[in-house]
Write an enzyme that holds these catalytic residues in place. Structure first.
Site, PDB file in Angstrom:
ATOM      1  CD  GLU A 159      -2.776  -1.140   2.162  1.00 57.55           C
ATOM      2  OE1 GLU A 159      -2.963  -0.631   2.979  1.00 57.55           O
ATOM      3  OE2 GLU A 159      -3.368  -2.416   2.719  1.00 57.55           O
ATOM      4  CG  ASN A 201      -0.814  -7.000  -1.415  1.00 55.24           C
ATOM      5  OD1 ASN A 201      -1.568  -7.456  -2.117  1.00 55.24           O
ATOM      6  ND2 ASN A 201      -1.517  -6.830   0.345  1.00 55.24           N
ATOM      7  CG  HIS A 237     -10.368  -5.777   0.592  1.00 52.28           C
ATOM      8  ND1 HIS A 237     -10.232  -6.448   1.456  1.00 52.28           N
ATOM      9  CD2 HIS A 237      -8.616  -5.063   0.954  1.00 52.28           C
ATOM     10  CE1 HIS A 237      -8.877  -6.942   2.606  1.00 52.28           C
ATOM     11  NE2 HIS A 237      -8.433  -6.323   1.913  1.00 52.28           N
ATOM     12  CD  GLU A 266      -5.009  -7.603   2.015  1.00 46.09           C
ATOM     13  OE1 GLU A 266      -5.447  -7.249   2.024  1.00 46.09           O
ATOM     14  OE2 GLU A 266      -3.401  -7.403   1.718  1.00 46.09           O
ATOM     15  CG  ASP A 268     -12.549  -8.359   1.978  1.00 46.38           C
ATOM     16  OD1 ASP A 268     -12.964  -8.005   1.358  1.00 46.38           O
ATOM     17  OD2 ASP A 268     -12.858  -8.707   3.331  1.00 46.38           O
TER      18      ASP A 268
HETATM   19  O1  G3I Z   1      -5.131  -7.858  19.295  1.00 47.64           O
HETATM   20  C1  G3I Z   1      -5.904  -6.788  19.814  1.00 47.64           C
HETATM   21  C2  G3I Z   1      -7.268  -7.164  20.752  1.00 47.64           C
HETATM   22  O2  G3I Z   1      -5.710  -7.608  22.038  1.00 47.64           O
HETATM   23  C3  G3I Z   1      -7.388  -5.803  21.401  1.00 47.64           C
HETATM   24  O3  G3I Z   1      -7.948  -5.746  22.292  1.00 47.64           O
HETATM   25  C4  G3I Z   1      -8.421  -5.359  19.992  1.00 47.64           C
HETATM   26  C5  G3I Z   1      -9.086  -3.789  20.210  1.00 47.64           C
HETATM   27  O4  G3I Z   1      -8.601  -2.999  19.343  1.00 47.64           O
HETATM   28  O5  G3I Z   1      -7.591  -5.251  19.160  1.00 47.64           O
HETATM   29  C6  G3I Z   1      -6.777  -6.139  18.302  1.00 47.64           C
HETATM   30  O6  G3I Z   1      -5.870  -5.895  17.567  1.00 47.64           O
HETATM   31  C7  G3I Z   1      -6.660  -5.931  16.209  1.00 47.64           C
HETATM   32  C8  G3I Z   1      -6.377  -6.787  15.088  1.00 47.64           C
HETATM   33  O7  G3I Z   1      -6.834  -6.292  14.131  1.00 47.64           O
HETATM   34  C9  G3I Z   1      -6.240  -8.179  15.063  1.00 47.64           C
HETATM   35  O8  G3I Z   1      -7.705  -8.123  15.842  1.00 47.64           O
HETATM   36  C10 G3I Z   1      -6.311  -4.301  15.348  1.00 47.64           C
HETATM   37  O9  G3I Z   1      -6.591  -3.624  16.954  1.00 47.64           O
HETATM   38  C11 G3I Z   1      -6.340  -3.769  14.426  1.00 47.64           C
HETATM   39  O10 G3I Z   1      -6.090  -3.103  14.043  1.00 47.64           O
HETATM   40  C12 G3I Z   1      -6.077  -5.089  12.878  1.00 47.64           C
HETATM   41  O11 G3I Z   1      -7.076  -4.904  12.597  1.00 47.64           O
HETATM   42  C13 G3I Z   1      -6.205  -5.620  11.107  1.00 47.64           C
HETATM   43  C14 G3I Z   1      -6.012  -4.644   9.861  1.00 47.64           C
HETATM   44  O12 G3I Z   1      -5.219  -5.293   8.832  1.00 47.64           O
HETATM   45  C15 G3I Z   1      -5.123  -3.490  10.841  1.00 47.64           C
HETATM   46  O13 G3I Z   1      -4.602  -2.825   9.611  1.00 47.64           O
HETATM   47  C16 G3I Z   1      -7.079  -6.234  10.411  1.00 47.64           C
HETATM   48  O14 G3I Z   1      -7.654  -7.506  11.357  1.00 47.64           O
HETATM   49  C17 G3I Z   1      -6.304  -7.188   8.857  1.00 47.64           C
HETATM   50  O15 G3I Z   1      -7.333  -7.943   8.772  1.00 47.64           O
HETATM   51  C18 G3I Z   1      -6.235  -6.074   8.072  1.00 47.64           C
HETATM   52  O16 G3I Z   1      -6.100  -6.502   7.126  1.00 47.64           O
HETATM   53  C19 G3I Z   1      -5.391  -5.579   5.433  1.00 47.64           C
HETATM   54  C20 G3I Z   1      -4.567  -6.040   5.187  1.00 47.64           C
HETATM   55  O17 G3I Z   1      -2.881  -6.288   6.464  1.00 47.64           O
HETATM   56  C21 G3I Z   1      -3.644  -5.176   4.310  1.00 47.64           C
HETATM   57  N1  G3I Z   1      -4.587  -4.213   3.619  1.00 47.64           N
HETATM   58  C22 G3I Z   1      -6.293  -4.068   4.330  1.00 47.64           C
HETATM   59  C23 G3I Z   1      -6.547  -5.233   5.066  1.00 47.64           C
HETATM   60  C24 G3I Z   1      -7.822  -5.079   5.049  1.00 47.64           C
HETATM   61  O18 G3I Z   1      -7.688  -4.001   6.419  1.00 47.64           O
END
Ligand code: G3I
Length: 449
Positions: A159, A201, A237, A266, A268
């Site tokens: 990105e 990516n 996405h 990715e 969806d």
């Molecule tokens: O694990 C913690 C947890 O302990 C806490 O209580 C909670 C509170 O917010 O956060 C949890 O972590 C989160 C994590 O996902 C696991 O669920 C993070 O805050 C959250 O920011 C994180 O989001 C991820 C995101 O990337 C971060 O940028 C998403 O799961 C993930 O699907 C998403 O994936 C991205 C790709 O890497 C890049 N392309 C876009 C895609 C979708 O956004």
């Protein structure tokens, strides 16, 4: 053997040639692959999913994962904040857990992501200039080295381009270290793990637009100057505000025409029912239509696993049931039902020998570099198709095999794993191995049953 590919072989009467022939032809017309990865593998593609380490203990989740998918991408566990929470101190526990699970189940791993403006640890967010550049290079080197030989492809940079019509780089602290930060990251990744495919990516690059044109220009420049890059990932996405572009396939193709692999990384698609199913079909068909589209990954298993769960964008509902989108995807991959009708009456034997129900050929292609190599072996089924196959491939002395995928290895003997033993007539599957040393000429031979 995967229960989906078990055959009803027991009916043959051993003495009757006509019956034996009938069984052989019935095998050829047997049910198509009934899982996403098995169907994709028959098309020479992988089918993968994003995986969260903490969900592996959920048996509904892991059952679907291991049944349907042959490639896994750690959803968050390989990101910079997860792997280097304090500078120079690396933490691989959750990511290692996913890699171990994958290896135990014959799945390969897409690494995600070495350098990204998001999900940086706090200490890196406080750096800039040379200090940040050096930290980024060290991070890429350390993480790619830790996983050396275990990663099919790395999202080296994620990105890095701006949205909107400007067609330029995204402003970020990494970008402000100098425009060459991306190629520096790719060179560091190649040096650390020469066998991994290295991908750029991004999202909103799925159709031809200012952003994808800018990525295209960068990749063209990398190819012209010999910057190591092997693939471009299209996140894909989609929702009503960002639908599957009408030129999706053409856009994949123009990148492939640069001499790269393209991957859907990715996927969806928000929605439900037949509209969602139709969009999944279109995406799947687009990948299959581009010979260098090597595979596709959905960004989670059940709707409830999605980063945008309210949009119900995935192939399984929250209970793990297959949705219409699953069926349309599997069907588009050529799976899910009989590939052809069995003969209505047993064929009559003639004086010429019957076509054997087994039979396969194998070819090896080697990617050799200083000190190591990767071999991709293609197993092509003969006219009878296969239920199972074994490839014998003498390996030179002095080499050490460090990794293999989509196969069970015993010395020089390579046997199918559960999802790729069944190959329809004339179709093929592929497996691979990585080793240190020099491959020389490899001459695999194949036997099928
Ligand atoms: O694990 C913690 C947890 O302990 C806490 O209580 C909670 C509170 O917010 O956060 C949890 O972590 C989160 C994590 O996902 C696991 O669920 C993070 O805050 C959250 O920011 C994180 O989001 C991820 C995101 O990337 C971060 O940028 C998403 O799961 C993930 O699907 C998403 O994936 C991205 C790709 O890497 C890049 N392309 C876009 C895609 C979708 O956004």
């Amino acid at each position: 053997m995967d229960r989906n590919r078990k055959r009803a072989l027991g009916a043959a009467g051993a003495g009757a040639l006509a019956v034996v022939v009938a069984v052989g032809i019935a095998s050829a017309a047997d049910a198509a692959a009934s899982t996403l990865h098995a169907a994709a593998a028959e098309k020479g593609r992988y089918f993968g999913t994003a995986v969260a380490a903490y969900k592996l203990s959920d048996s509904v989740y892991s059952t679907i994962l291991d049944r349907e998918f042959g490639m896994v991408t750690p959803e968050n566990e390989m990101k910079w904040d997860a792997t280097e929470p304090s500078q120079g101190s690396f933490s691989y526990g959750s990511a290692d857990q996913i890699v171990a699970h994958a290896q135990a189940h014959g799945q390969r791993v897409r690494g995600h992501a070495l350098a990204w403006h998001q999900q940086q640890p706090g200490w890196a967010q406080n750096l800039s200039g040379t200090a940040l550049r050096n930290a980024m290079v060290n991070h890429v080197t350390q993480v790619a080295t830790h996983y050396k030989g275990k990663i099919y492809a790395w999202d080296v940079v994620n990105e890095a381009f701006a949205d909107g019509g400007g067609g330029g780089r995204r402003d970020s602290s990494l970008q402000r270290t100098g425009n060459d930060w991306i190629e520096v990251a790719f060179r560091a990744a190649r040096a650390a793990d020469p066998a991994a495919k290295l991908c750029y990516n991004d999202y909103n690059t799925d159709g031809q637009n200012a952003k994808s044109n800018a990525v295209y220009a960068m990749v063209s420049d990398f190819k012209a100057r010999g910057v190591p890059i092997d693939c471009v990932g299209f996140q894909s996405h989609f929702n009503s505000a960002s639908p599957v572009p009408s030129d999706y396939q053409a856009n994949l193709q123009r990148f492939a025409d640069l001499g790269l692999d393209v991957q859907i990384t990715e996927l969806d698609i928000e929605g439900s029912g037949s509209a969602q199913a139709d969009n999944y079909r279109r995406v799947t068909e687009a990948c299959l239509a581009v010979s260098r589209c090597t595979g596709m990954t959905v960004w989670g298993i059940r709707d409830s696993d999605s980063w945008r769960a309210s949009g119900t964008p995935l192939l399984f509902d929250g209970n793990g049931n297959k949705k219409a989108a699953y069926t349309s995807t599997l069907t588009a991959l050529g799976g899910g039902g009989p590939t052809s009708s069995p003969p209505s009456s047993p064929p009559v034997s003639s004086s010429s020998p019957p076509v054997p129900s087994g039979g396969c050929t194998a070819t090896a292609s080697v990617n050799q570099w200083q000190g190591g190599f990767v071999v991709a072996v293609r197993v092509t089924a003969g006219s009878g198709g296969t239920n199972a196959w074994t490839v014998t491939m003498p390996l030179p002395s002095g080499i050490t095999v460090t990794n293999s995928w989509s196969v069970t290895r015993n010395g020089n003997t390579f046997t199918n794993v559960s999802y790729n033993g069944h190959i329809n007539p004339g179709q093929y599957t592929e497996f691979g191995l990585q080793a240190t040393g020099t491959a020389g000429t490899l001459t695999p031979t194949c036997a099928a049953s």
